[in-house]
Enzyme design. Structure first.
Site, PDB file in Angstrom:
ATOM      1  CG  HIS A  43      61.811  71.333  56.218  1.00 53.38           C
ATOM      2  ND1 HIS A  43      60.834  71.425  55.689  1.00 53.38           N
ATOM      3  CD2 HIS A  43      62.915  69.812  56.886  1.00 53.38           C
ATOM      4  CE1 HIS A  43      60.237  69.967  56.013  1.00 53.38           C
ATOM      5  NE2 HIS A  43      61.271  68.938  57.253  1.00 53.38           N
ATOM      6  CG  HIS A  53      63.305  61.944  55.995  1.00 56.25           C
ATOM      7  ND1 HIS A  53      62.195  61.465  55.847  1.00 56.25           N
ATOM      8  CD2 HIS A  53      62.594  63.554  56.926  1.00 56.25           C
ATOM      9  CE1 HIS A  53      60.917  61.795  56.104  1.00 56.25           C
ATOM     10  NE2 HIS A  53      60.919  63.133  56.883  1.00 56.25           N
ATOM     11  CG  HIS A  81      62.247  70.140  61.478  1.00 58.13           C
ATOM     12  ND1 HIS A  81      61.242  69.102  62.619  1.00 58.13           N
ATOM     13  CD2 HIS A  81      61.650  70.216  60.613  1.00 58.13           C
ATOM     14  CE1 HIS A  81      60.904  68.474  61.584  1.00 58.13           C
ATOM     15  NE2 HIS A  81      61.146  68.743  60.337  1.00 58.13           N
ATOM     16  CG  ASP A 102      61.214  66.656  53.963  1.00 56.89           C
ATOM     17  OD1 ASP A 102      61.482  66.905  52.562  1.00 56.89           O
ATOM     18  OD2 ASP A 102      60.225  66.938  54.254  1.00 56.89           O
TER      19      ASP A 102
END
Length: 375
Positions: free
Chosen positions: A246, A340, A250, A195
């Site tokens: 995503h 991540h 964010h 991510d």
């Protein structure tokens, strides 16, 4: 039936509204650059190569393209002199005073050491493919420090019982109603996902590691990061990795109007389509926070919402042994691993994790590969 239930991954957590948790700050080694515009300098290695990152700020009156280029060249020259082992220097220049990434940067560049002479000889920002100059787009919302643990449904209490029942059914079959929880537990395939990509310090190191290991992964991209670092998006695609949505800023999606949610997803899609000519197929909400509206908007846009079975919490500043054990504890056929691309210890533990997955006969790959393996 009991054996089947025990083999299933933990269900997503259905909760009410909760504020985002603070993002842990991981200390990184720094470089010494004698430039008054420097805000922060760091470097990091993955065991094979080192990358430096320089963050600078300039007053608005000094933010002409020529001045930004000259400052970037001074920073790259200084970083390579300060640490000769660097294989690459990446940098970003923001408006002063720098107050975090709430705005897009004014200028970014990625300079592999082999191309430093070319970059340092530039007289104009034009003609160098790993450079981005802000065309004037301004941020409207700051990035939020949203952390994952389990996917969380957020919404009225009256809907939660129905959502729990839907999750139980969806988790048994893995994929239902435009939501992917896991793959086929009978196939030795695991999706590896990252991510918050791309990041100017960590992404090139992660790309190098994955190339050495022969692994393709799915990167869930923040649109504003893709906007500011388009060359890393091109690097990801050229290396055969898959890109997912995503959101653009964010932001926490539950509670937003449907039009706002749609705009967040569309903006990210549009950036990725412009850079890659491919529309994303998969979406992960920041922090795993979602409600019915979020899922419906994603479905309407043709996006499959992807959750996970294995989240070690790498963002939380864990020690290597703890991070490694958490990854292993939930490793299973048909699983989806959540990591991540901006965590130093993730770079350290990833080769070990890949070896252990292979020792169990498990192949690591993209979300699309997981979906295809179900058929």
């Amino acid at each position: 039936m009991l054996a089947l239930l025990l083999a299933l991954p933990p269900l997503p957590l259905v909760e009410g509204y909760a504020p985002p948790k603070p993002l842990p700050q991981e200390p990184l080694p720094s470089l010494t650059l004698r430039l008054p515009q420097v805000v922060r300098t760091n470097y990091l290695g993955n065991g094979y190569m080192e990358v430096g990152y320089v963050l600078l700020q300039v007053a608005s009156r000094e933010a002409s393209p020529a001045n930004l280029l000259r400052l970037a060249q001074e920073a790259v020259r200084g970083a390579l002199e300060a640490r000769v082992s660097l294989a690459e220097v990446d940098l970003a220049i923001y408006p002063a005073p720098y107050a975090g990434p709430k705005d897009l940067p004014l200028f970014t560049a990625s300079v592999p050491k082999a191309r430093a002479p070319e970059f340092l000889a530039l007289r104009t920002p034009l003609g160098y493919d790993r450079l981005w100059l802000n065309p004037g787009i301004r941020q409207e919302k700051p990035l939020e420090a949203i952390l994952e643990d389990r996917p969380r449904y957020e919404g009225p209490e009256a809907y939660r019982a129905k959502e729990r029942a839907e999750q139980i059914l969806a988790s048994r079959v893995g994929h239902r109603g435009g939501v992917l929880y896991h793959g086929n537990p009978g196939r030795p395939y695991v999706a590896l996902t990252f991510d918050d990509a791309p990041h100017p310090l960590f992404t090139p190191l992660l790309l190098d590691l994955l190339k050495r290991e022969g692994i393709k992964a799915t990167f869930f991209v923040i649109g504003r990061n893709a906007e500011a670092y388009p060359y890393f998006i091109r690097d990801l695609v050229a290396a055969g990795h898959e890109l997912g949505n995503h959101t653009y800023h964010h932001v926490r999606l539950p509670g937003l109007e449907p039009g706002e949610i749609r705009r967040e997803l569309l903006l990210c899609n549009q950036v990725l389509e412009r850079l890659t000519r491919v529309s994303p197929r998969y979406f992960r909400p920041p922090g795993g926070r979602y409600d019915r509206t979020v899922l419906q908007v994603a479905r309407d846009l043709g996006l499959t919402t992807v959750f996970w079975t294995d989240d070690p919490g790498d963002y939380a500043g864990l020690s290597l042994p703890v991070l490694e054990k958490r990854l292993e504890d939930h490793l299973r056929p048909g699983g989806i691993v959540l990591l991540h691309d901006n965590v130093a210890n993730t770079l350290k533990v990833l080769p070990v994790f890949i070896r252990k997955a292979r020792a169990q006969g498990l192949a690591l790959g993209t979300v699309e590969g997981l979906v295809l393996a179900q058929r």
